[in-house]
Design a protein around this motif. Structure first.
Motif, short mmCIF file in Angstrom:
data_model
loop_
_atom_site.label_atom_id
_atom_site.label_comp_id
_atom_site.label_asym_id
_atom_site.label_seq_id
_atom_site.Cartn_x
_atom_site.Cartn_y
_atom_site.Cartn_z
N SER A 254 38.09 36.97 33.86
CA SER A 254 38.92 36.40 35.39
C SER A 254 39.95 34.93 34.25
O SER A 254 39.44 34.29 33.39
N LYS B 160 49.76 34.00 30.51
CA LYS B 160 50.33 34.93 31.97
C LYS B 160 51.62 35.54 30.93
O LYS B 160 52.03 36.35 30.17
N GLU C 51 49.00 41.06 35.74
CA GLU C 51 49.25 41.04 36.88
C GLU C 51 48.22 40.72 37.71
O GLU C 51 47.98 40.49 38.66
N SER C 52 46.98 41.53 37.14
CA SER C 52 45.47 41.62 38.18
C SER C 52 44.94 40.02 37.46
O SER C 52 43.86 39.76 38.01
N ARG C 53 45.31 39.44 36.58
CA ARG C 53 44.84 38.14 36.42
C ARG C 53 43.46 38.34 35.47
O ARG C 53 42.22 37.96 35.50
N THR C 54 43.47 39.54 34.34
CA THR C 54 42.02 39.46 34.17
C THR C 54 42.49 40.12 32.85
O THR C 54 43.81 40.09 32.40
N GLU D 233 49.06 46.40 33.28
CA GLU D 233 48.16 45.82 34.58
C GLU D 233 47.48 44.61 34.90
O GLU D 233 47.24 44.21 35.86
N MET D 234 46.76 44.75 33.88
CA MET D 234 45.50 43.47 33.63
C MET D 234 46.47 42.30 33.76
O MET D 234 45.45 41.44 34.10
#
Length: 1067
Positions: free
Chosen positions: A871, A614, A648-651, A645-646
Motif C-alpha cells: 500500500s 501518484k 488508483e487503488s493506492r497499491t 488501476e493499482m
C-alpha cells in the motif's frame, strides 16, 4: 582496367611520324573561305556519331584544327590525330581529362603511363601490356608493405624474433618483385593515391619507393591497420607513417625525452639500491613506458583533454605513480618501511595502490587531473572499472564526445591475449551507453608471461590481435628506439582525438629481472636472459646517440642524472622520518565535499509525499504524450492499464514500487542508472521502462525520463551479454559520483558468478583495501521455482560469507544501532519480500551519509503475486525500510500460545503463510521475515524471540542446507540468544596445538553447537571462558544438503517444496 587495355591496344596501333601531311596538302590546295571545308578523311567520315547537325559542327572543328591544332580542345586534337592515323571507326575518340574519381573498373590513363601526362601527343606514345602490368605490380608492392610490412619490422630489442633480412622482403612482397630486373629499379613509376611516400612528388624510382616503404613499415615500427574497413581512416594512418620526415624531432624534444628516460631509469635503479630484497615489480627493460605515457598525456592535453583515468597491472606501477602522476615520493618510499596504518582499512601491497592527482602539465601549461585505479593481482580486472569511471566523468562533465576525459589502459602481453575480460571490455567500446569515445591501450610487451614463452601462451601471432575485433589500429614499436616510440604515441593521441576510437601501442621490450626482483629467470629462459644481460639499458643507448649527434654533452647527461638522484635522496630522507602510513593518501576516486558537514550516523527520510507517488505512478502507467501517433503493443497497453488501476487503488507491485523509488530520486536531482542484460524490458517482462513503437524502428519512449521538467537524467540500458565487464563498468561508474544510484541487474542471479572477480576483489573488499566507497546496487533474481540449477540461486551464501561482521560478537545496542551496523559492515545483503521494502532500501542508498554496496536477492514469481503488493501507506512520509517484518497475524495477539517461531527471508514467506493457513496453525506458529540479512538485525530478532519466549525457534529457507542464509543466520541467532560467545586465547591455543584435525574440522562444530563441540583437555575455569550451548537453539527446516543449487526435475522440485513446508510447520 578493361578501358586501360583498350586504350593500350589503340595507342600501340598509332604509327610513328605525322601521316597528316598529304591530307594537309590536299586540304590547303583548295581556296579558303568557301562555304564548306573539304571533306575529312574516310576514317573520320565513318565515325558512327556523325549525323545530321553534329556533322556540321565537327566539320567546323576539323577545319579549325587543320589551320591550327592548338585552336581546338585537346580532346578534339587527339580525336583528329587518331582518325587521321587510321584508327578503326568508333575507336578514335578519347574522353577528355576529368577531376572526378574514375568510374568502377576504370583507371585514369595517367596512372598507367606517367610519361603520357607530359606528352604533347598521346597518339605518339606506345603502351604495352608490360607497362601496365609493371604499374599494377608497383601498386601491389605498396599495398603489400602496408599490409605485411609489420611482419618483418625490427621490433624485438633482443633480436630473437627478428626475420632474416635476406628473406624479409620476399615475405612481404611475395611474387610482385619477380617481374623486375635490376635496371627496372631505376625506372620511375607514378605513385597511386593509396600512398604518401612521395610527399609532393608524383612519381619515384622503384628503388626509392621500396626504400621509403621499408622506412615507414619495416624499421622500428610495425603498423597493423589494413583490416580497418574505413578508407578515410586507412589513408589517415598511411599519411602519418609514410610522409617523408614525419618522425623528425628537434633538439629540444630530444633533450626532454632524454630527461624523462633518465627519471624512469633512475627511479628503478634507486629502488633497487635502497630496497634490494623487496618485491616492487620494476620497469627495467621497458623504461620507455614513462616517456611514452607522458607523451600521450602531453599530446592529448594539447588537443583539449583535461582528465585522464588510467588502469594498469603491477609492473611499473610505482614508477608511473612517481613520474607520470607525480605522487609525492615520500609517500611511495614509506610503503617499503612496514609502518602501521594511521587510518581505517586493511590496506594493500604498494604495487596495487591507486591515486588521484591534480597538477600542472608543464609542456602545455594546462592543469590536468590524473587518476590511477587501484587493481588487484588479477591483471586485467580493472579494465572495465576504468572504462566505467571514464564514462561517468564524461557524463557528469557533459563531455558527450569524449574530448575532455580520456582513458588509458596499460597491459602485459600475456594478460592482454590470455584474459577474456580484455575481449569483453573491447566490446563495450562502441556501445552507446558504454563507449568512452576511444581508449589508448599501451602494452608492455615483455615477450614472456611469468615463466611462459609466447609460443605457449597464445595462438595468435601477436598478443594484440584481440584489438582487431573492433577495428583498432595496432602500432608495434621497438621499445629501444625512443624516438620511434614518441612518434607512435603522438599518432595514437591524434587518432583518438580525430576518430574517437580505441588504439593500441605495443611496446616490444623485455624484462631485465624475473617476474619480480627476487625471482630467477634463468631457470626457465636461459637463452633469453643470457642475451638480456649483455644488453645496455635504453637510457645508455639513447644518451650515446644524442651525444654522437651533438644534441647533448656527456656532462649534461650526468647533470640530469645527478639532479634526479638528489631529488630521490631528499625524499628518501623525509620518508624515514615518518612513523605511520595513511591509506587515505592512495584514494583513486575522492569525493570532494561529500562527507563534509554530515552527521555520519544520521540517515535522511526515505518516505515520500503521496502526491509524488501518484504523479510518478500515473506517468509510468500512461502512454506517451503523442499516444495517437505512437503505436503500443496491445500487451503493453494491458500492463499500463493494470498499473493505472493499482495507482488508483493506492497499491504498488514490484515494478511500480521500483519506478516510484527511481522517479522520486530523479525528482530530487539524483541520477539513476540501471544497466544489465535485458533490463529495459526486464528478464521476466515486468519492467517495460522503454516502450517501442510497433511500426517505426528506433522510435522509443521512456516514461521515467520524462516525469518532471527539471528532473535528473535517467539512464536504462541493455548491456552486452557479459557479466564480468559490465559489472566492472558499473562499479567504475559508481565510484565517480556518490550522489547517483547505479544499479546492475543480472539476467538471472545465478550468472553473477561469471563476475566473481569483480565481486570478490573490488566490491566486497574495496573499501577495506583501498578506502574506496561505492553505493553500487546488485539486483540478483533468486528463488527455487523449478527452473533448474542455473536459474534458481544467486548464491546468497557466498555474499553472506564475505560480510565483515563477527558472528560471535553482539554489537552494543543504542538508538543509532541500525546505522552503526551499516557503517561498520563492508556491504549490505537483503532479500526483500515487498515492493515497499524494495522502494525504501533503494532510496536508503542515497539517504545514507556514506556509501556501501547493496546486494538484493530480487524475486521472480513475486513480481506478479497479488499478496506481494504494498500500500502507499508503507511508502509515504514517516515510513522507512523495515529490516524485519515481525508476525502481524493472529499469533501475535496471543504470544503465550505460540509453539513455534519461524524466521525466514524472501519468497518462501508466502508459501509458509499459505501452508500455515491451510493447516489451521495461524495461532500456534508465528512467522517473521528478515528483509535485511546482513548486517544481522540482532535487536529485532531478540525482540521477536522475547515476545514468543516459549516458542521453538526455526529457520526456514527454500535453498539447500549448505546454501542460502542458514550458515550465516545460525551462529548469529545463537549469539543473540546467549548475548555473548567469547572465544578465549587459551581456546585458540588449544586449537592451534591440535595436530590431528584441520582447523575447519575443529572449529565447525564449535560455531554450530547443534553438532556439539569437541572436548579438549579442560584448563582451570579461571583460565578459559567459552560460549555455552545456546539456551534456545534454532532448528533448520528446508532442503537437505546438495552439490547442485536446484533439481532439474519438476516432480522432485514439488516433492522438495512440500517436504520443506511440512518440516517447517510440523509441531
Amino acid at each position: 582496367m578493361n578501358r586501360a587495355r583498350v586504350l593500350s591496344h589503340l595507342l600501340s596501333r598509332a604509327p610513328p611520324g605525322t601521316p597528316l601531311a598529304a591530307a594537309r596538302t590536299f586540304i590547303y590546295g583548295g581556296t579558303r573561305g568557301k562555304a564548306s571545308a573539304p571533306p575529312p578523311p574516310t576514317a573520320l567520315a565513318a565515325e558512327p556519331f556523325l549525323n545530321g547537325s553534329s556533322s556540321n559542327y565537327v566539320e567546323e572543328m576539323y577545319t579549325a584544327w587543320l589551320q591550327d591544332p592548338k585552336s581546338v580542345h585537346q580532346s578534339w586534337d587527339t580525336f583528329f590525330r587518331n582518325a587521321s592515323a587510321g584508327a578503326a571507326p568508333g575507336t578514335a575518340y578519347t574522353a577528355p581529362p576529368s577531376l572526378a574519381e574514375p568510374t568502377p573498373h576504370h583507371v585514369p590513363l595517367s596512372s598507367i603511363a606517367p610519361a603520357m601526362a607530359t606528352s604533347p601527343m598521346v597518339g605518339d606514345v606506345q603502351i604495352s601490356d608490360k607497362v601496365i602490368d609493371d604499374h599494377l605490380a608497383v601498386q601491389g608492392i605498396i599495398r603489400a608493405y602496408q599490409i605485411r610490412g609489420h611482419s618483418i619490422a625490427s621490433l624485438d630489442p633482443l633480436g630473437i624474433n627478428t626475420v632474416d633480412p635476406s628473406q624479409g622482403r620476399q615475405l612481404v612482397v611475395r611474387n610482385y618483385m619477380n617481374r623486375f630486373s635490376e635496371e627496372d629499379m631505376e625506372r620511375s613509376f607514378k605513385l597511386p593515391m593509396s600512398t604518401y611516400v612521395g610527399g609532393k612528388e608524383g612519381q619515384l624510382p622503384l628503388k626509392e619507393i621500396i626504400k621509403r616503404l621499408e622506412n615507414a613499415y619495416c624499421r622500428s615500427i610495425g603498423v597493423e591497420f589494413m583490416f580497418i574497413n574505413s578508407l578515410e581512416q586507412c589513408n589517415w594512418i598511411r599519411q602519418k607513417f609514410e610522409s617523408p620526415g614525419v618522425m623528425t624531432m628537434d633538439s629540444l624534444e630530444k633533450r626532454l625525452l632524454l630527461a624523462r628516460l633518465t627519471r624512469s631509469h633512475g627511479f628503478e635503479a634507486f629502488l633497487a639500491r635502497k630496497f634490494s630484497s623487496e618485491k616492487r615489480f620494476g620497469l627495467e627493460g621497458c623504461e620507455i613506458l614513462i616517456p611514452a605515457m607522458k607523451q600521450v598525456i602531453d599530446r592529448s592535453t594539447s588537443l583539449g583533454v583535461e582528465s585522464f583515468v588510467m588502469g594498469m597491472p603491477h609492473r611499473g606501477r610505482l614508477n608511473v605513480l612517481a613520474n607520470v602522476c607525480r605522487k609525492p615520493l615520500e609517500h611511495i618510499f614509506t610503503q617499503f618501511a612496514g609502518l602501521e596504518s594511521a587510518d581505517e582499512g586493511s590496506g594493500d601491497v604498494k604495487y596495487h595502490l591507486g591515486t588521484y592527482q591534480e597538477r600542472l602539465n608543464r609542456v602545455t601549461n594546462k592543469n590536468i587531473r590524473l587518476a590511477i585505479v587501484a587493481n588487484p593481482s588479477h591483471l586485467e580486472a580493472c579494465d572495465p572499472v576504468v572504462q566505467g569511471k571514464t564514462r561517468a566523468e564524461q557524463f557528469y562533465h557533459g563531455d558527450s564526445e569524449g574530448k575532455k576525459v580520456l582513458s588509458i589502459l596499460l597491459h602485459g602481453d600475456a594478460a592482454f591475449s590470455g584474459q577474456g575480460i580484455v575481449y569483453e571490455t573491447f566490446h563495450l567500446s562502441e556501445l552507446p551507453e558504454y563507449t568512452t569515445h576511444g581508449t589508448i591501450h599501451i602494452v608492455v610487451n615483455n615477450q614472456i608471461g611469468f615463466t611462459t614463452d609466447p609460443r605457449m601462451s597464445r595462438s595468435s601471432p601477436y598478443c594484440t590481435d584481440v584489438a582487431r575485433v573492433v577495428n583498432a589500429p595496432i602500432f608495434h614499436v621497438n621499445a629501444d628506439d625512443p624516438e620511434a616510440v614518441m612518434h607512435v604515441c603522438n599518432v595514437a593521441a591524434d587518432w583518438r582525438s580525430t576518430f574517437h576510437k580505441d588504439v593500441v601501442i605495443d611496446l616490444v621490450c623485455y624484462r631485465r629481472n624475473g617476474h619480480n626482483e627476487i625471482d630467477e629467470p634463468m631457470f626457465t629462459q636461459p637463452l633469453m636472459y643470457t642475451r638480456i644481460r649483455k644488453l645496455k639499458p635504453v637510457i645508455e643507448l639513447y644518451a650515446d646517440k644524442l651525444i654522437n649527434e651533438g644534441v647533448v654533452t656527456p656532462e649534461e647527461v650526468k647533470e640530469v642524472k645527478d639532479k634526479y638522484e638528489k631529488i630521490l635522496e631528499t625524499a628518501f630522507v623525509e620518508a624515514k622520518q615518518e612513523t605511520q602510513v595513511f591509506n587515505k593518501h592512495w584514494i583513486d576516486s575522492p569525493w570532494s565535499g561529500f562527507f563534509e558537514g554530515k552527521d555520519p550516523l544520521k540517515i535522511s527520510p526515505t518516505g515520500v509525499h503521496e502526491d509524488t507517488l501518484k504523479h510518478i505512478g500515473k506517468k509510468f502507467s500512461s502512454a506517451p504524450p503523442n499516444a495517437s501517433d505512437f503505436v503500443i503493443h496491445r500487451g503493453i497497453q494491458r500492463i499500463l492499464n493494470s498499473r493505472m488501476e493499482m495507482v488508483e487503488s493506492r497499491t504498488a507491485d514490484w515494478a511500480l514500487g521500483e519506478a516510484m523509488a527511481f522517479g522520486s530520486l530523479l525528482k530530487e536531482g539524483t541520477h539513476v542508472r540501471l544497466s544489465g542484460q535485458d533490463v529495459e524490458r526486464g528478464t521476466f517482462s515486468h519492467r517495460h521502462h522503454v516502450l517501442h513503437h510497433q511500426k517505426v524502428d528506433k522510435s522509443q519512449y521512456n516514461a521515467l525520463a520524462n516525469l518532471y521538467r527539471d528532473q535528473a537524467p535517467y539512464t536504462v540500458c541493455n548491456s552486452s551479454l557479459s557479466e564480468y565487464a559490465v559489472l566492472g563498468f558499473e562499479l567504475g561508474f559508481s565510484m565517480t559520483n556518490p550522489n547517483a544510484l547505479v544499479i546492475w541487474e543480472a539476467q538471472f542471479g545465478d550468472f553473477n558468478n561469471t563476475a566473481q572477480c569483480i565481486i570478490d576483489q573490488f566490491i566486497s573488499s574495496g573499501q577495506s583495501k583501498w578506502i574506496r566507497q561505492s553505493g553500487l546496487v546488485l539486483l540478483l533474481p533468486h528463488g527455487m521455482e523449478g527452473m533448474g540449477p542455473e536459474h534458481s540461486s544467486a548464491r546468497l551464501e557466498r555474499f553472506l560469507q564475505m560480510t565483515s561482521d563477527d558472528p560471535d560478537v553482539l554489537p552494543p545496542f543504542s538508538d543509532d544501532f541500525a546505522i552503526r551496523q551499516l557503517s561498520d559492515i563492508n556491504w549490505i545483503v537483503a532479500n526483500c519480500s515487498t515492493p515497499a521494502s524494495y522502494f525504501h532500501i533503494l532510496r536508503r542508498q542515497i539517504a545514507l551519509p556514506f556509501r556501501k554496496p547493496l546486494i538484493i536477492m530480487t524475486p521472480k514469481s513475486l513480481l506478479r503475486l497479488p499478496e506481494a503488493r504494498s500500500s502507499f501507506d508503507e511508502m509515504i512520509e514517516g515510513t522507512e525500510f523495515q529490516r524485519m517484518y515481525p508476525e502481524a497475524g493472529p499469533a501475535s495477539n496471543n504470544p503465550a500460545n505460540v509453539k513455534r517461531l519461524i524466521f525466514c527471508s524472501g519468497r518462501v514467506y508466502y508459501d509458509l503463510v499459505q501452508a500455515r493457513k491451510e493447516a489451521g496453525l495461524e495461532e500456534k506458529i508465528a512467522i517473521a521475515r528478515v528483509e535485511q540479512i546482513a548486517p544481522f538485525p540482532y535487536d529485532l530478532v531478540m525482540k521477536e524471540c522475547a515476545k514468543y519466549a516459549d516458542a521453538e525457534l526455526v529457520w526456514s529457507q527454500e535453498e539447500h542446507k549448505n546454501m542460502g542464509a542458514w550458515s550465516y543466520i545460525q551462529p548469529r541467532i545463537a549469539t543473540a540468544m546467549n548475548h555473548e560467545r567469547h572465544i578465549s586465547s587459551e581456546r585458540v591455543k588449544i586449537a592451534r596445538d591440535s595436530e590431528d584435525q584441520s582447523w575447519y574440522e575443529y572449529w565447525f562444530p564449535w560455531f554450530f553447537p547443534s553438532s556439539g563441540p569437541p572436548e579438549p583437555e579442560s584448563p582451570a575455569p579461571s583460565q578459559v571462558h567459552v560460549a555455552s550451548k545456546p539456551k534456545r537453539p534454532v532448528r533448520y527446516a528446508g532442503r537437505p544438503v546438495s552439490a547442485s543449487t536446484a533439481t532439474g526435475n519438476k516432480k522432485t522440485h514439488i516433492r522438495e517444496s512440500k517436504q520443506l513446508l511440512e518440516d517447517s510447520l510440523a509441531l
